[in-house]
Design a protein around this motif. Structure first.
Motif, PDB file in Angstrom:
ATOM      1  N   SER A   1      90.664  31.462  27.750  1.00 46.60           N
ATOM      2  CA  SER A   1      90.160  31.603  28.884  1.00 46.60           C
ATOM      3  C   SER A   1      89.802  30.341  29.607  1.00 46.60           C
ATOM      4  N   PHE A   2      89.279  29.288  28.601  1.00 43.70           N
ATOM      5  CA  PHE A   2      88.976  28.057  28.774  1.00 43.70           C
ATOM      6  C   PHE A   2      90.113  27.358  29.476  1.00 43.70           C
ATOM      7  N   VAL A   3      91.452  27.363  28.600  1.00 44.22           N
ATOM      8  CA  VAL A   3      92.412  26.735  29.156  1.00 44.22           C
ATOM      9  C   VAL A   3      92.968  27.173  30.529  1.00 44.22           C
TER      10      VAL A   3
ATOM     11  N   LEU B   1      97.812  24.872  24.237  1.00 48.40           N
ATOM     12  CA  LEU B   1      97.766  23.836  25.114  1.00 48.40           C
ATOM     13  C   LEU B   1      99.228  23.203  25.648  1.00 48.40           C
ATOM     14  N   ALA B   2     100.195  23.154  24.874  1.00 45.92           N
ATOM     15  CA  ALA B   2     101.563  22.867  25.021  1.00 45.92           C
ATOM     16  C   ALA B   2     102.199  23.519  26.392  1.00 45.92           C
ATOM     17  N   ASP B   3     101.635  24.773  26.348  1.00 48.54           N
ATOM     18  CA  ASP B   3     102.265  25.704  27.533  1.00 48.54           C
ATOM     19  C   ASP B   3     101.431  25.258  28.858  1.00 48.54           C
ATOM     20  N   HIS B   4     100.372  24.330  28.802  1.00 51.08           N
ATOM     21  CA  HIS B   4      99.589  24.150  29.854  1.00 51.08           C
ATOM     22  C   HIS B   4      99.476  22.649  30.144  1.00 51.08           C
ATOM     23  N   ALA B   5      99.821  21.700  29.279  1.00 50.08           N
ATOM     24  CA  ALA B   5      99.543  20.319  29.637  1.00 50.08           C
ATOM     25  C   ALA B   5     100.908  19.617  29.569  1.00 50.08           C
TER      26      ALA B   5
END
Length: 221
Positions: free
Chosen positions: A34-36, A59-63
């Motif tokens: 949820s945070f990401v 995180l790798a799917d987001h950054a």
């Protein structure tokens, strides 16, 4: 001098149990998801205390780039196996209280289920200051710790202070290995964040853990 465990002792615990421990940690926590998902995409993301890489994978799917850090070589090996298909991910052996990273290098960070393994309050405070140091002016972090609100502990969520304890990990064959925890009282957790170089944006209790969304205090123009 303290009679309690050192950070080296805690690291050795996870060198011993790391391979088995990793097999029980498959999925990202919903609170981290949820945070990401509520953050802007792109930039550099950190996973401090990355363990086997389950949150670094998220995180790798987001950054654009992810740096995962952990004190345990055994857990980093598991993370490398898991993140082999994520070329924009870097894994480093590091103590949370002394991050080998430049100032203002990250846009996003998760620091979950790790601070409670640091034996001394000074180390826990240092780790929060380190998180503030490496987050950029507009960066945000999520910090979590096991708390007295968890129903496995005979403690009050309204307590002013938490306590130190050990929780056994049972390896195949029956050997038990004690793991150090500082179980935070929510009020104590909030005080430690407030006393650090982080500013607290929100605090919630979920599944017996304290979750704080934080930003680096004083970096905004």
């Amino acid at each position: 001098m303290s009679d309690g465990p050192s950070r080296a002792d805690v690291r050795e615990t996870y060198e011993t149990i790391g391979s088995h421990f990793s097999k029980t940690r498959e999925y990202a926590w919903p609170e981290v998801e949820s945070f990401v998902e509520n953050r802007c995409r792109g930039g550099v993301a950190l996973d401090v205390g990355c363990g086997n890489g389950r949150h670094a994978e998220l995180l790798a799917d987001h950054a654009d780039r992810v740096v995962g850090l952990d004190a345990s070589r055994e857990l980093l090996a598991a993370a490398r196996d898991r993140l082999g298909a994520c070329p924009a991910t870097t894994l480093l052996q590091s103590d949370a209280a002394t991050l080998p990273l430049a100032d203002d290098c990250a846009d996003l960070a998760v620091y979950v289920a790790t601070i409670h393994h640091l034996p001394q309050r000074a180390d826990r405070r240092d780790s929060l200051d380190e998180l503030a140091r490496v987050l950029g002016p507009d960066g945000r972090g999520l910090v979590s710790a096991w708390s007295t609100a968890h129903d496995r502990f005979d403690a009050s969520a309204d307590a002013d202070r938490g306590f130190d304890t050990t929780v056994d990990w049972t390896l195949p064959g029956g050997r038990t290995v004690p793991r150090f925890y500082h179980i935070y009282a929510p009020a104590e957790f909030e005080r430690d964040v407030a006393a650090s170089d982080l500013a607290l944006e929100s605090l919630e209790i979920s599944s017996g853990n304290c979750y704080a969304v934080v930003r680096p205090e004083g970096k905004r123009p």
